[in-house]
Design a protein around this motif. Sequence first.
Motif, PDB file in Angstrom:
ATOM      1  N   LYS A  88       0.806  -1.232   0.000  1.00 10.48           N
ATOM      2  CA  LYS A  88       0.000   0.000   0.000  1.00 10.48           C
ATOM      3  C   LYS A  88       0.834   1.274   0.000  1.00 10.48           C
ATOM      4  N   TYR A  89       2.124   1.149  -0.329  1.00  8.73           N
ATOM      5  CA  TYR A  89       3.026   2.286  -0.454  1.00  8.73           C
ATOM      6  C   TYR A  89       3.841   2.128  -1.722  1.00  8.73           C
ATOM      7  N   CYS A  90       4.414   3.204  -2.178  1.00  6.80           N
ATOM      8  CA  CYS A  90       5.229   3.180  -3.389  1.00  6.80           C
ATOM      9  C   CYS A  90       6.674   3.500  -2.998  1.00  6.80           C
ATOM     10  N   SER A  91       7.559   2.521  -3.202  1.00  7.68           N
ATOM     11  CA  SER A  91       8.971   2.718  -2.886  1.00  7.68           C
ATOM     12  C   SER A  91       9.660   3.452  -4.036  1.00  7.68           C
ATOM     13  N   LEU A  92      10.890   3.865  -3.802  1.00  4.91           N
ATOM     14  CA  LEU A  92      11.647   4.557  -4.846  1.00  4.91           C
ATOM     15  C   LEU A  92      11.818   3.666  -6.066  1.00  4.91           C
ATOM     16  N   SER A  93      12.167   2.414  -5.876  1.00  8.38           N
ATOM     17  CA  SER A  93      12.373   1.518  -7.022  1.00  8.38           C
ATOM     18  C   SER A  93      11.072   1.309  -7.802  1.00  8.38           C
ATOM     19  N   GLU A  94       9.941   1.197  -7.095  1.00 10.16           N
ATOM     20  CA  GLU A  94       8.649   1.055  -7.772  1.00 10.16           C
ATOM     21  C   GLU A  94       8.305   2.326  -8.550  1.00 10.16           C
ATOM     22  N   PHE A  95       8.569   3.468  -7.934  1.00  6.06           N
ATOM     23  CA  PHE A  95       8.281   4.757  -8.572  1.00  6.06           C
ATOM     24  C   PHE A  95       9.136   4.939  -9.828  1.00  6.06           C
ATOM     25  N   ILE A  96      10.412   4.606  -9.725  1.00  2.98           N
ATOM     26  CA  ILE A  96      11.320   4.727 -10.875  1.00  2.98           C
ATOM     27  C   ILE A  96      10.864   3.809 -12.002  1.00  2.98           C
ATOM     28  N   LEU A  97      10.499   2.588 -11.668  1.00  2.00           N
ATOM     29  CA  LEU A  97      10.052   1.629 -12.680  1.00  2.00           C
ATOM     30  C   LEU A  97       8.811   2.139 -13.415  1.00  2.00           C
ATOM     31  N   LEU A  98       7.837   2.619 -12.650  1.00  2.00           N
ATOM     32  CA  LEU A  98       6.617   3.157 -13.260  1.00  2.00           C
ATOM     33  C   LEU A  98       6.940   4.367 -14.119  1.00  2.00           C
ATOM     34  N   TYR A  99       7.728   5.272 -13.574  1.00  6.09           N
ATOM     35  CA  TYR A  99       8.082   6.512 -14.283  1.00  6.09           C
ATOM     36  C   TYR A  99       8.801   6.193 -15.595  1.00  6.09           C
ATOM     37  N   LYS A 100       9.762   5.291 -15.531  1.00 11.28           N
ATOM     38  CA  LYS A 100      10.573   4.952 -16.702  1.00 11.28           C
ATOM     39  C   LYS A 100       9.723   4.379 -17.846  1.00 11.28           C
ATOM     40  N   HIS A 101       8.682   3.627 -17.492  1.00  8.26           N
ATOM     41  CA  HIS A 101       7.863   2.989 -18.531  1.00  8.26           C
ATOM     42  C   HIS A 101       6.659   3.807 -18.963  1.00  8.26           C
ATOM     43  N   ILE A 102       6.024   4.512 -18.052  1.00  7.28           N
ATOM     44  CA  ILE A 102       4.821   5.280 -18.407  1.00  7.28           C
ATOM     45  C   ILE A 102       5.175   6.670 -18.932  1.00  7.28           C
ATOM     46  N   GLU A 103       6.229   7.265 -18.419  1.00  6.86           N
ATOM     47  CA  GLU A 103       6.646   8.610 -18.829  1.00  6.86           C
ATOM     48  C   GLU A 103       8.085   8.601 -19.363  1.00  6.86           C
ATOM     49  N   PRO A 104       8.384   7.798 -20.389  1.00  3.59           N
ATOM     50  CA  PRO A 104       9.781   7.678 -20.837  1.00  3.59           C
ATOM     51  C   PRO A 104      10.385   8.984 -21.358  1.00  3.59           C
ATOM     52  N   GLU A 105       9.558   9.843 -21.969  1.00  4.10           N
ATOM     53  CA  GLU A 105      10.096  11.094 -22.517  1.00  4.10           C
ATOM     54  C   GLU A 105      10.448  12.099 -21.426  1.00  4.10           C
ATOM     55  N   LYS A 106       9.890  11.934 -20.237  1.00  4.95           N
ATOM     56  CA  LYS A 106      10.190  12.831 -19.123  1.00  4.95           C
ATOM     57  C   LYS A 106      11.240  12.237 -18.182  1.00  4.95           C
ATOM     58  N   TYR A 107      11.627  11.001 -18.401  1.00  2.41           N
ATOM     59  CA  TYR A 107      12.466  10.288 -17.434  1.00  2.41           C
ATOM     60  C   TYR A 107      13.880  10.859 -17.354  1.00  2.41           C
ATOM     61  N   TYR A 109      16.722  10.137 -14.201  1.00  9.59           N
ATOM     62  CA  TYR A 109      16.880   9.458 -12.916  1.00  9.59           C
ATOM     63  C   TYR A 109      17.042  10.430 -11.756  1.00  9.59           C
ATOM     64  N   HIS A 110      17.913  11.402 -11.895  1.00  7.64           N
ATOM     65  CA  HIS A 110      18.182  12.322 -10.788  1.00  7.64           C
ATOM     66  C   HIS A 110      16.957  13.166 -10.442  1.00  7.64           C
ATOM     67  N   PHE A 111      16.222  13.601 -11.474  1.00  8.68           N
ATOM     68  CA  PHE A 111      15.004  14.369 -11.238  1.00  8.68           C
ATOM     69  C   PHE A 111      13.958  13.507 -10.534  1.00  8.68           C
ATOM     70  N   VAL A 112      13.767  12.286 -11.015  1.00 11.18           N
ATOM     71  CA  VAL A 112      12.776  11.381 -10.430  1.00 11.18           C
ATOM     72  C   VAL A 112      13.118  11.087  -8.970  1.00 11.18           C
ATOM     73  N   GLU A 113      14.381  10.813  -8.713  1.00 10.02           N
ATOM     74  CA  GLU A 113      14.823  10.542  -7.345  1.00 10.02           C
ATOM     75  C   GLU A 113      14.601  11.763  -6.446  1.00 10.02           C
ATOM     76  N   SER A 114      14.893  12.930  -6.962  1.00 11.53           N
ATOM     77  CA  SER A 114      14.709  14.169  -6.205  1.00 11.53           C
ATOM     78  C   SER A 114      13.234  14.405  -5.881  1.00 11.53           C
ATOM     79  N   VAL A 115      12.370  14.242  -6.869  1.00  7.24           N
ATOM     80  CA  VAL A 115      10.926  14.419  -6.650  1.00  7.24           C
ATOM     81  C   VAL A 115      10.446  13.413  -5.613  1.00  7.24           C
TER      82      VAL A 115
END
Length: 177
Positions: A88-107, A109-115
């Motif tokens: 019921k929570y989203c970890s950093l690795s889960e968030f990165i995985l989702l971000y990388k696949h659903i929003e590839p043009e915005k991906y 790593y450093h920005f995603v980790e910072s957010v």
Amino acid sequence: MKHYTPFLRCLEYIRHFSENKMPPNEYVEFKREFEVIKKQDPKNINRVGIIDIDLMMTKVLMKYRVLVNRTKQYVVNAFKAADLDGNKYCSLSEFILLYKHIEPEKYDYHFVESVFNDYADVKLDDGNNLSFDKFTVVCVEYDLFSDMQQENFIGASGVEELQEKMNSLRVRWEITK
């Protein structure tokens, strides 16, 4: 007693409110709703007109509710997809995985980790996590994981095609179980 604001100020507020929250055609239609309720300034100071602030804010709040309800479903879907371990929570690795696949043009790593680190609000044994509420805030603030982006990733152009793909996936899952 009624309070009025210049119509140009109203339009600027609406523009700022609507930015990145609705498609252009919906924004144009929203602006038209205010054109109908503007009045002539009796003092003729505001040549474009004036508008009742209470009425303006009522319309803005109604639109906000529509936008929030629209947002809820795609955020729920994205959160369910991200919560791979089911805690019921989203970890950093889960968030990165989702971000990388659903929003590839915005991906980035450093920005995603910072957010993620800026919004992470739950500390578990495996590190910082996003609750559903914070995940929702991130999705809305950064315009992430929209229905359109999710459909692009899945490769479905509508509900029926999505349902067909899900049924196919279930069949394949049952075979490989």
